[in-house]
Design an enzyme around this catalytic site. Structure first.
Site, short mmCIF file in Angstrom:
data_model
loop_
_atom_site.label_atom_id
_atom_site.label_comp_id
_atom_site.label_asym_id
_atom_site.label_seq_id
_atom_site.Cartn_x
_atom_site.Cartn_y
_atom_site.Cartn_z
N GLN A 19 -102.97 82.51 -70.22
CA GLN A 19 -103.43 83.00 -71.52
C GLN A 19 -102.86 82.29 -72.74
O GLN A 19 -103.59 81.98 -73.69
CB GLN A 19 -103.16 84.52 -71.65
N LEU A 74 -109.20 67.33 -62.08
CA LEU A 74 -108.43 66.10 -61.87
C LEU A 74 -107.12 66.45 -61.17
O LEU A 74 -106.37 67.30 -61.65
CB LEU A 74 -108.13 65.48 -63.24
N LYS A 77 -101.64 64.56 -59.59
CA LYS A 77 -100.51 64.13 -58.76
C LYS A 77 -100.90 62.94 -57.88
O LYS A 77 -100.05 62.38 -57.20
CB LYS A 77 -99.98 65.29 -57.93
N GLY A 250 -92.69 99.06 -91.05
CA GLY A 250 -92.40 98.53 -92.38
C GLY A 250 -91.60 99.49 -93.24
O GLY A 250 -91.07 99.12 -94.27
N GLY A 251 -91.51 100.75 -92.82
CA GLY A 251 -90.76 101.72 -93.60
C GLY A 251 -91.65 102.77 -94.25
O GLY A 251 -91.17 103.65 -94.96
N GLN A 275 -97.72 106.75 -97.65
CA GLN A 275 -97.21 105.68 -98.51
C GLN A 275 -96.64 106.33 -99.76
O GLN A 275 -97.25 107.25 -100.31
CB GLN A 275 -98.40 104.79 -98.87
N1 COA Z 1 -103.21 68.49 -60.63
C1 COA Z 1 -102.12 68.50 -59.88
N2 COA Z 1 -101.10 69.36 -60.05
C2 COA Z 1 -101.24 70.25 -61.03
C3 COA Z 1 -102.35 70.31 -61.88
C4 COA Z 1 -103.39 69.36 -61.63
N3 COA Z 1 -104.49 69.32 -62.38
N4 COA Z 1 -102.19 71.30 -62.76
C5 COA Z 1 -101.01 71.87 -62.48
N5 COA Z 1 -100.42 71.24 -61.45
C6 COA Z 1 -99.13 71.53 -60.86
C7 COA Z 1 -97.97 71.40 -61.81
O1 COA Z 1 -97.65 70.05 -61.99
C8 COA Z 1 -96.91 72.18 -61.06
O2 COA Z 1 -96.35 71.37 -60.05
P1 COA Z 1 -94.77 71.28 -59.73
O3 COA Z 1 -94.26 72.67 -59.66
O4 COA Z 1 -94.75 70.58 -58.40
O5 COA Z 1 -94.12 70.50 -60.79
C9 COA Z 1 -97.71 73.26 -60.35
O6 COA Z 1 -99.09 72.88 -60.49
C10 COA Z 1 -97.56 74.68 -60.82
O7 COA Z 1 -97.41 74.77 -62.21
P2 COA Z 1 -96.61 76.00 -62.82
O8 COA Z 1 -96.72 75.93 -64.29
O9 COA Z 1 -95.23 76.01 -62.23
O10 COA Z 1 -97.45 77.25 -62.28
P3 COA Z 1 -96.95 78.64 -61.71
O11 COA Z 1 -98.18 79.36 -61.31
O12 COA Z 1 -95.91 78.51 -60.67
O13 COA Z 1 -96.28 79.36 -62.97
C11 COA Z 1 -96.28 80.25 -65.21
C12 COA Z 1 -97.10 79.96 -63.94
C13 COA Z 1 -97.26 80.72 -66.25
C14 COA Z 1 -95.24 81.33 -64.91
C15 COA Z 1 -95.57 78.97 -65.67
O14 COA Z 1 -96.54 77.96 -65.83
C16 COA Z 1 -94.80 79.14 -66.98
O15 COA Z 1 -93.73 79.72 -67.02
N6 COA Z 1 -95.34 78.58 -68.07
C17 COA Z 1 -94.68 78.59 -69.36
C18 COA Z 1 -94.80 79.92 -70.07
C19 COA Z 1 -96.22 80.42 -70.10
O16 COA Z 1 -97.07 79.79 -70.66
N7 COA Z 1 -96.42 81.59 -69.47
C20 COA Z 1 -97.74 82.16 -69.30
C21 COA Z 1 -98.22 82.78 -70.48
S1 COA Z 1 -99.86 83.34 -70.25
#
Ligand code: COA
Length: 418
Positions: A19, A74, A77, A250-251, A275
């Site tokens: 999100q 895409l 990796k 805000g109070g 208010q």
């Molecule tokens: N092709 C190949 N690999 C891809 C890719 C693509 N198009 N898109 C994503 N990936 C890979 C990433 O490189 C990552 O690989 P790695 O762990 O080997 O380095 C992997 O997918 C997973 O990404 P990650 O962000 O770790 O996903 P997750 O599902 O484990 O975690 C979150 C999800 C949201 C918790 C984490 O992304 C996060 O903390 N983000 C920052 C804070 C945030 O935005 N939170 C969510 C708010 S809505």
């Protein structure tokens, strides 16, 4: 209207998911940027399949955060995937990502590498915590951020647990902060010719909305009490800002009050604000003119020790009025108030439809759905909200724009690079 979209010509690599990031790039797409969502082949953004209500169609969670974008699948990796991304970086303006900390570096796209490829590139990131924070390695979702940013400890009832809000203070709010950062960096680039890194942590974005609670902590440290909280003067204060129920942050003393039908309708309430300067019209509206000059009532401080008696009196006044009838009376007296609106009421609200704040969109597979349109209104721009893309809907188009031949594109499909 001129029909000119101010962000036209800005190309955004949208490496976001869930999100926080998608909310940011969606906003840019509404305002005219070419937003290319890069997704993993075969699966894409995890929200495409989260909480689906039509089995074969992308979930509303995805479609409501990814309108007006293009989707490129895409695998970044693979060697070939990296080459495609490099080409894209060379001709884009902004890359937005909200991966877990370090993921972009592990993919081989460090800030230094991106700068080598395109010194004008703006790289924007959402992370849970800011760089160097002792929790910087943590993966973070919405409610984690609400707890870390001070919202949860200050929300809820004083005798209940910390409570998170239904509003996406950690997710969409951080995305909005990041969008401001990106636009600032774009303007900065006009002066320097260089890109820069922009980041916003979810903790910081929540904290930015909890400013008044940090104000209150400092007042509490000094005074030992907070005069506008429901705990004052009858309850006790500890050394931390307490949860204030429905009191106004805000109070301005205010509360959610029952209206006619509350016994069966969970939203038959209004929010009523007392208010300071509106005291006189409030008394007139309630039929209590004697309170206007009465020293026991005529200042906020004088009223505070009986504020719940005043609210009880107002609730009694409201008991024969629906929330809409009550607001129609109170608005004539310039009293700040609102009916508590359910999502069903909001979805059907003709004013929100007319202003474009709620928009109906037609999706190729899902059919019609409602989404939240731009909350920001312009005199010379009316964002047209289009459906979110299907997974990989624009892969061939984007690759062709990058100069790949039909044969090369075919071979990338066969190799599952895209
Ligand atoms: N092709 C190949 N690999 C891809 C890719 C693509 N198009 N898109 C994503 N990936 C890979 C990433 O490189 C990552 O690989 P790695 O762990 O080997 O380095 C992997 O997918 C997973 O990404 P990650 O962000 O770790 O996903 P997750 O599902 O484990 O975690 C979150 C999800 C949201 C918790 C984490 O992304 C996060 O903390 N983000 C920052 C804070 C945030 O935005 N939170 C969510 C708010 S809505």
């Amino acid at each position: 209207m001129s029909g000119i979209k101010p962000l036209k010509g800005i190309k955004v690599i949208d490496f976001t998911h869930v999100q926080a990031g998608p909310a940011c790039t969606q906003l840019m797409a509404w305002f005219g940027a070419d937003v290319i969502k890069v997704e993993r082949p075969g699966s894409g953004d995890v929200t495409r399949t989260q909480l689906r209500d039509i089995p074969e169609a992308d979930a509303l969670y995805f479609t409501m955060l990814n309108s007006n974008k293009r989707s490129l699948t895409l695998d970044t990796k693979t060697q070939q995937g990296k080459e495609v991304l490099e080409k894209l970086i060379k001709e884009s303006d902004v890359l937005v990502e909200n991966f877990a900390p370090g993921a972009l570096d592990r993919m081989g796209f460090t800030w230094e590498r991106i700068q080598e490829l395109n010194p004008k590139m703006i790289v924007a990131s959402v992370k849970g915590f800011s760089d160097g924070h002792h929790y910087e390695d943590l993966k973070v979702y919405e409610n984690v951020a609400q707890c870390a940013g001070g919202a949860a400890s200050t929300t809820g009832w004083w005798d209940g647990p910390p409570t998170v809000s239904g509003a996406a203070l950690g997710d969409s709010n951080t995305g909005m902060h990041l969008a401001i950062g990106i636009l600032t960096a774009i303007i900065g680039r006009q002066q320097t010719g260089k890109g820069q890194r922009v980041s916003c942590s979810m903790q910081d974005a929540v904290l930015n909305l909890c400013r008044v609670k940090l104000r209150d902590q400092q007042r509490l440290d000094r005074l030992g009490f907070l005069e506008e909280y429901p705990q004052y003067p009858h309850g006790k204060f500890s050394d931390v800002v307490p949860r204030g129920g429905n009191a106004g942050g805000g109070g301005q003393p205010g509360w959610v009050l029952k209206c006619k039908g509350w016994e069966t309708d969970p939203n038959a309430y209004i929010y009523f604000t007392i208010q300071g300067h509106a005291w006189e019209p409030i008394c007139r509206a309630l039929g209590k003119p004697e309170w206007i000059e009465d020293p026991a009532y005529n200042t906020p401080r004088a009223r505070q020790d009986k504020i719940f008696d005043i609210f009880a009196f107002i609730e009694n006044w409201l008991s024969e009025k629906t929330k809409y009838e009550a607001v129609d009376i109170l608005r004539k007296f310039d009293i700040p108030c609102s009916p508590v609106l359910s999502m069903k009421e909001i979805a059907a609200d003709p004013s929100l439809r007319a202003s474009g704040s709620i928009v109906e969109v037609d999706h190729k597979v899902y059919g019609k759905y409602l989404t939240v349109g731009s909350p920001i209104k312009f005199s010379d721009l009316k964002p047209e909200i289009t459906a979110a893309p299907l997974l990989g809907e624009h892969t061939d188009q984007v690759l062709a724009e990058l100069g790949y031949s039909q044969d090369q594109i075919k071979s990338m499909h066969e190799g599952k690079v895209v």
